[in-house]
Design a protein around this motif. Sequence first.
Motif, PDB file in Angstrom:
ATOM      1  N   CYS C 150      32.504  48.922   2.623  1.00  0.00           N
ATOM      2  CA  CYS C 150      33.718  48.814   1.819  1.00  0.00           C
ATOM      3  C   CYS C 150      33.525  49.497   0.479  1.00  0.00           C
ATOM      4  O   CYS C 150      34.394  50.220  -0.015  1.00  0.00           O
ATOM      5  CB  CYS C 150      34.032  47.340   1.661  1.00  0.00           C
ATOM      6  N   VAL C 153      33.740  53.221   0.525  1.00  0.00           N
ATOM      7  CA  VAL C 153      35.103  53.743   0.452  1.00  0.00           C
ATOM      8  C   VAL C 153      35.578  53.775  -0.988  1.00  0.00           C
ATOM      9  O   VAL C 153      36.189  54.739  -1.442  1.00  0.00           O
ATOM     10  CB  VAL C 153      36.056  52.868   1.295  1.00  0.00           C
ATOM     11  N   SER C 164      42.863  51.089   0.394  1.00  0.00           N
ATOM     12  CA  SER C 164      42.335  51.119   1.767  1.00  0.00           C
ATOM     13  C   SER C 164      41.073  50.291   1.868  1.00  0.00           C
ATOM     14  O   SER C 164      40.810  49.697   2.907  1.00  0.00           O
ATOM     15  CB  SER C 164      42.084  52.550   2.219  1.00  0.00           C
ATOM     16  N   ALA C 165      40.299  50.211   0.765  1.00  0.00           N
ATOM     17  CA  ALA C 165      39.081  49.400   0.820  1.00  0.00           C
ATOM     18  C   ALA C 165      39.420  47.941   1.020  1.00  0.00           C
ATOM     19  O   ALA C 165      38.741  47.235   1.766  1.00  0.00           O
ATOM     20  CB  ALA C 165      38.277  49.581  -0.445  1.00  0.00           C
ATOM     21  N   TYR C 168      40.299  47.379   4.529  1.00  0.00           N
ATOM     22  CA  TYR C 168      39.059  47.439   5.292  1.00  0.00           C
ATOM     23  C   TYR C 168      38.330  46.103   5.208  1.00  0.00           C
ATOM     24  O   TYR C 168      37.898  45.523   6.205  1.00  0.00           O
ATOM     25  CB  TYR C 168      38.203  48.565   4.717  1.00  0.00           C
ATOM     26  N   ALA C 242      41.011  54.132   5.286  1.00  0.00           N
ATOM     27  CA  ALA C 242      39.692  53.927   4.698  1.00  0.00           C
ATOM     28  C   ALA C 242      38.844  55.172   4.850  1.00  0.00           C
ATOM     29  O   ALA C 242      38.221  55.636   3.901  1.00  0.00           O
ATOM     30  CB  ALA C 242      39.014  52.732   5.362  1.00  0.00           C
TER      31      ALA C 242
END
Lengths: 125, 86, 493, 337
Positions: C150, C153, C164-165, C168, C242
Amino acid sequence: MLETILQQRYYITAVLLFSIGFVTLFLHPNLIKKIIGLNLMDTAVFLFLASMGYIEGGAAPIVEEGAKASQYINPVPGGLVLTGIVVAVSTTALFLALTIRLYRQYHSVNLDVILMLAWEGKAED
Amino acid sequence: MIVLEVLLLAFLVFCALATVLGKKMVSSIIIFMSYSAVMSILWFLLESPDLAITEAAVGAGVTSLLFFLTLRKINAVKGMEKDEES
Amino acid sequence: MPLTYNIPMFSILLVLMSAMVIPFFSKKSWGLNLIRGVEVVVAALSAVLLVQLSGAGESFTYQMGHFPAPWGNLLRCGPLEALLALVFSLVMILSLCAGAEDIRRDVRADRQGSYCVLMQLLFGSLLAMIYTDDLFTAYVFIEIAAVTACMAVVAKESGRSVVSAIRYLIFSCLGSGLVLLGIALLYCITGQLLCSSLEQAVMELVATRTYSLPLVVSALLMTLGLSIKSAQFPFHAWLPDAHASATTASSAVLSGLVLKGYLIILLKLILRVYGPSLLATTYMDDLLFLLGLTGMLFASVAALRQEEVKSMIAYSSSAQISYIFLGLGLGTDAGLIAACYQILAHAMTKSMIFSGAGAMIRASGGGHYWSQLRGAARRAPLGGLAFTVGGLSLCGLPLLAGFSAKYCLAIAALDAQWQTAPALFGLAASSVLNAMYYIPAILAIWGRGKEGERLPWKWEREGALALFLLCNVVLGTAFGPVRDLIEQGLNLF
Amino acid sequence: MKNHNVREDWYHRFLRWAGGEEPEGAEGPEDPERAEFQEYLEYIEAHGYMEFGAYRLMRFRQRREKGLEDPRGSLHGPPAPEPEPVHPPRHHRPGKLRNQILLYRVLSAVIVITLAAIFLVVTMNLPLFGRADSPAVNEVSQRYLEQGLEETGAVNAVTGMILDYRAFDTFGESAVLFAAAMSTLLLLHSPKSRMRTFRGPDQVLSQVGRRVLPVILLFGVYVVVNGHLSPGGGFSGGAILGGGLILASLVLGEERMARMLPAPRTSKITVTCLLAYGLMKGYSFYTGANHVGWEVPKGIPGAILSGGFILPLNLCVGIIVACTMYTFYSLFLEGEG
């Protein structure tokens, strides 16, 4: 049936808590609630494990020399839960830090709003 | 004894529902704190004092503190708008 | 015990501890050099181990500490594990070399040290997942991989990468929660955590027909959790963003390696814990097969609609992961071999494509839409070549790694029962779909576009891309030996 | 919103603190951003927490209608040289939010009920709770309990198990903590915040805290050091110690605490302990697997200096956990004011 339910009370609570936590983490739009859900889910599994180690009449595993194993509860789940608690707190801290970062950018902790804002930003690049 | 246990377990489920469904985030987290405290009592009843101590320190202590700090952060918007415009 | 048997333990500890040394250095460039150096050492050691184990045809268990099997932690290593470790460390080094410039540009200077720490921890956790024989240890290292992936990213500074992290992380947490519950259930009914002891206990349970429902549910939970984490089709929602918004090296490692780490655990569950026969009687392998089949088609269709190069590659990853599920779901030995071949081939190919795309994006001044990348391959020739070869490999051009994996899968499908026709159809359709998005992309990047500066020659990047190309061709042409190695490894798994 | 006339009880003060308000007149009321923030808060309160950020979206739209430049432009990297003909996002229309919430509620109810039903059936089929004949009670736990004392030297079987029998897990777990600490550092630490204003200690808290603090720290150290003898150990003691450090920073003021334990120093302490842990366990992994080398004497069970590596390992773990918890706290606080 009722007897079994009463006997398995810990397991039942644990799975109920797990389902609540799982769904909160999965579907609640508010990030803070999601993190609470994550914690509920993890503690539910820990409760499940900890109750699995319990033996009626057993003592805490502070052993004395020459003692029989049957006097104590099972120490293995306890050790696993200790490990798990620390893992859970690490994930929680990371999650909260990400939430703060997102809030700085989008001024919201609602994931849907954030996604919407992010999409608009992307479309206007 | 078993009555106490069932009561505590029911309280756990109630806390979980309340903290998830509650409207105010601050009160949700306070409920979560009591959830952790009850959980640690339960683990004490299950003869796992190691877990009880850890959960009391981590769950009711550090995690809740982090939650409160985050809440404080995310409600304090002051100065953020300025950051972005510069 | 030969000295080489210490290699798995030594490489895991070396990688983890080298990550922990980095905060002591104040000079930023040291971190990256240190972790790459350590990875070279690990690759060399794994190669030695592979040669020895495959020569002797044996596998061994290594006890972590003074206590034998069911009491202490255990590592287990055979030719397959050594091969995986070798390929993973190679991919890691090459991705970090090819993406080094992007790391320096995308990650803020004062954060590069932390970035190196996290990448190295990620690599350490992947190694531990390969070697461990204990489910709970696997869970702990899955969590390390989740946290560090994570952060890989989010290291790139942009709003999109944080969004997006967090998605994720949400999906990772869902997956690991399910895996943890599955492990807890399994422990509850067997009282074991080590794979070898679990296998016996599970066989006993199956024979005596006790606790069959919890057994099946635990298998389901773990499969579900691991397929969420490895972005198998219906659960792939987090993946494209991600992987597309991370920096080049992160994307390459995430797509190429991290997804495979979880699949290796799944492989261990299937082979060492539940056993193929239990899966067949509970229709679990049909479930895996169907997941794989739908994923192959739908993820490819989704990839067709992408306008961004990295999103397209990310969707294609999801499609390629489905091949592995398809292989696992065939339920035959040949299917498992094909799945392992696909793990290796996709690790090499996908990280090569991401690295090549990173070079092209850099050459076009950061534009990542197709229209901006027109003619990018002329500005970054080796990057363009890497993308082209990788794309063709995934489309199934003979002599490349992707083709060999598909060929393996097709052979395996021929031996299956009812699965033959759907599997062959899926393979063909997905190859056509792959070609439908990779060929236009390749034409676009080699086409005439706007004039621009050529990307300056850097030995680090161009060397890494050339090595990637070499590895891909080797994996494609040396089909027989690699397949034999995998077969030997699976027999000793 | 502030009402100075009414004496508030601690709970409401706490609620206000958690709500992000400064204590007692920390800033002037004439701050224009403050007014905007108030408006924002009121909007949120009127619409419930679900609508967080909707106000921002509204303002953003207003600005764009007026033709002002996009304030978020800088967030998404440098603007592309040629604007792209990207389709407008289809599934993230603002009007859909409300429907989405409804969908979420229905879906969550459905999923909760299915999951709970499946799991309830499973629990009915599990081994009965609290019975000594459940499968989890087998030769593994028996050996931990009966021979753990002589094999590890730890009276507390749980500590003996996690630090000796299954030490690799624990190493991985310390690595998770380390990874999380590095990640929060990467996410929240910024060099700009060196200029942060330090808040002095709160009066009431400091009076109480000064008396409680030594007790907490001492208890934490006791739990860590006695980890192999009594309940507790590195993790619980470390968490208590971490809580003590956090309290210390509240009592002594962040400035003094930051001088005593700046972020680089905590991370170096953590890393040193992790390396020490890794070296010790690496040694025992190597000697254990190869059946060579000198084994650490176990000492007399029950004595404080017993249990081989367990005491130093507990110390390392305790320090790692305490430092990490404090790091989390200080990073989460950073950039305030």
